[in-house]
Scaffold this motif. Structure first.
Motif, PDB file in Angstrom:
ATOM      1  N   ILE A   1      41.877  37.935  40.052  1.00 25.86           N
ATOM      2  CA  ILE A   1      42.381  37.087  38.961  1.00 25.86           C
ATOM      3  C   ILE A   1      41.927  37.635  37.617  1.00 25.86           C
ATOM      4  CG2 ILE A   1      42.147  34.817  37.884  1.00 25.86           C
ATOM      5  CD1 ILE A   1      42.105  33.607  40.704  1.00 25.86           C
ATOM      6  N   LEU A   2      40.633  37.967  37.515  1.00 25.09           N
ATOM      7  CA  LEU A   2      40.106  38.525  36.267  1.00 25.09           C
ATOM      8  C   LEU A   2      40.793  39.841  35.915  1.00 25.09           C
ATOM      9  CD1 LEU A   2      37.977  38.397  33.996  1.00 25.09           C
ATOM     10  CD2 LEU A   2      36.434  39.658  35.508  1.00 25.09           C
ATOM     11  N   ILE A   3      41.005  40.679  36.910  1.00 29.43           N
ATOM     12  CA  ILE A   3      41.634  41.984  36.662  1.00 29.43           C
ATOM     13  C   ILE A   3      43.082  41.824  36.234  1.00 29.43           C
ATOM     14  CG2 ILE A   3      42.383  44.117  37.799  1.00 29.43           C
ATOM     15  CD1 ILE A   3      39.811  43.906  39.494  1.00 29.43           C
ATOM     16  N   TYR A   4      43.822  40.930  36.893  1.00 29.40           N
ATOM     17  CA  TYR A   4      45.231  40.741  36.534  1.00 29.40           C
ATOM     18  C   TYR A   4      45.383  40.127  35.142  1.00 29.40           C
ATOM     19  CZ  TYR A   4      46.320  41.658  41.445  1.00 29.40           C
ATOM     20  OH  TYR A   4      46.445  42.243  42.685  1.00 29.40           O
ATOM     21  N   ILE A   5      44.409  39.331  34.743  1.00 29.52           N
ATOM     22  CA  ILE A   5      44.467  38.733  33.409  1.00 29.52           C
ATOM     23  C   ILE A   5      44.136  39.769  32.335  1.00 29.52           C
ATOM     24  CG2 ILE A   5      43.371  37.058  31.862  1.00 29.52           C
ATOM     25  CD1 ILE A   5      42.942  35.259  34.297  1.00 29.52           C
ATOM     26  N   ALA A   6      43.123  40.593  32.599  1.00 26.56           N
ATOM     27  CA  ALA A   6      42.581  41.455  31.551  1.00 26.56           C
ATOM     28  C   ALA A   6      43.201  42.843  31.478  1.00 26.56           C
ATOM     29  CB  ALA A   6      41.068  41.597  31.745  1.00 26.56           C
ATOM     30  N   SER A   7      43.687  43.365  32.605  1.00 24.18           N
ATOM     31  CA  SER A   7      44.052  44.783  32.619  1.00 24.18           C
ATOM     32  C   SER A   7      45.494  45.068  32.231  1.00 24.18           C
ATOM     33  CB  SER A   7      43.781  45.373  34.006  1.00 24.18           C
ATOM     34  OG  SER A   7      44.573  44.720  34.976  1.00 24.18           O
ATOM     35  N   ASP A   8      46.397  44.161  32.504  1.00 23.31           N
ATOM     36  CA  ASP A   8      47.811  44.397  32.204  1.00 23.31           C
ATOM     37  C   ASP A   8      48.225  43.531  31.012  1.00 23.31           C
ATOM     38  OD1 ASP A   8      50.450  44.978  32.160  1.00 23.31           O
ATOM     39  OD2 ASP A   8      50.951  44.083  34.083  1.00 23.31           O
TER      40      ASP A   8
END
Length: 285
Positions: A152-159
């Motif tokens: 969740i954190l990665i999908y929010i922050a990386s794209d």
């Protein structure tokens, strides 16, 4: 004159026929992997070994046992639930944070605005493999490893694709709309919530559809950050059918078909919304 008109019609019909043939050929090439996968999913082991993958199963080799076995897998409900939770939470924050950030960048002037904007998208240009070690350390340091919070954190922050989409739409909205609302005593928060955000519905629909399909199809992030069995997603669920011990082509094909259904339905039902949303935000009036 009539002969010329007849000749033009004949050429037009030939051209249309060529277009149909070329389009049909391209569509067949695109659909061929899906057709082969479906054929494999409804064949038994003998059918896989003895018949061409391009041919449908003959009656003696036709079976639905592969699909039944995948549906009976105890981890499938966990995979569906985890995927739904990850996609829902990630997209919710993507929509809220993306719309607010895009509105600020498009409507307000402040120091280092261009630098901040460039930094946002510079992060998108850096290959993931370069930053993977540091990203893994951050996730582990936050105590999110082997939890739903990691993807969740990665999908929010990386794209940050949502910034592109929302900025295109906000740029089309006249500034006079903001000025009129502010003159009527509307606060910036109320202006955004009551006026701007509802007008961004096409952009939001486009973002939700694209992000949902992307998250459902992603295997790398869940596989790396959530190795626990009960934290499998719909894509990492396929790994159980791809290993040497319990894997088989027909079972893997059946699992692929089952996992493919939600993504395929989303795209078929909302493909017009995707195209309309992207086209509507592509031109600035």
């Amino acid at each position: 004159m009539m002969e010329r008109i007849s000749s033009l019609k004949k050429k037009k019909n030939i051209l249309n026929g060529v277009k149909v043939l070329v389009s049909s050929f391209i569509a067949l090439i695109i659909m061929l992997p899906l057709i082969i996968t479906f054929f494999a999913a409804v064949k038994d082991s003998a059918g896989i070994a003895n018949t061409s993958p391009l041919l449908p199963p003959v009656p003696e080799n036709f079976t639905l046992d592969n699909i039944r076995e995948v549906l009976a897998n105890r981890l499938l409900p966990y995979a569906v639930r985890n995927t739904f939770v990850i996609a829902s939470v990630s997209i919710l924050f993507n929509v809220i944070m993306g719309a607010v950030t895009a509105y600020i960048l498009e409507r307000f002037e402040f120091r280092f605005k261009k630098l901040i904007y460039m930094l946002f998208f510079a992060g998108m240009m850096v290959p993931t493999c370069i930053t993977e070690i540091s990203r893994f350390k951050i996730v582990q340091g936050l105590g999110l490893y082997n939890t739903l919070g990691a993807p969740i954190l990665i999908y929010i922050a990386s794209d940050l694709m949502q910034l592109y989409i929302y900025r295109q739409f906000i740029a089309k909205l006249p500034v006079s709309l903001d000025e009129s609302a502010l003159l009527d005593g509307c606060s910036y928060f109320k202006l955004f919530r009551k006026i701007i955000f509802p007008l961004l519905a096409p952009a939001t629909a486009t973002l939700v559809i694209i992000k949902t399909v992307g998250i459902i199809n992603d295997m790398y992030v869940p596989y790396l950050y959530m190795p626990k069995s009960k934290l499998k997603t719909m894509t990492t669920f396929l790994m159980a059918y791809a290993n040497a011990e319990s894997g088989s082509w027909q079972k893997l094909a059946a699992a692929v078909i089952i996992i493919l259904i939600p993504t395929l339905l989303i795209y078929i039902l909302f493909q017009r919304k995707i195209m309309e949303g992207m086209a509507a935000g592509a031109v600035k009036e």
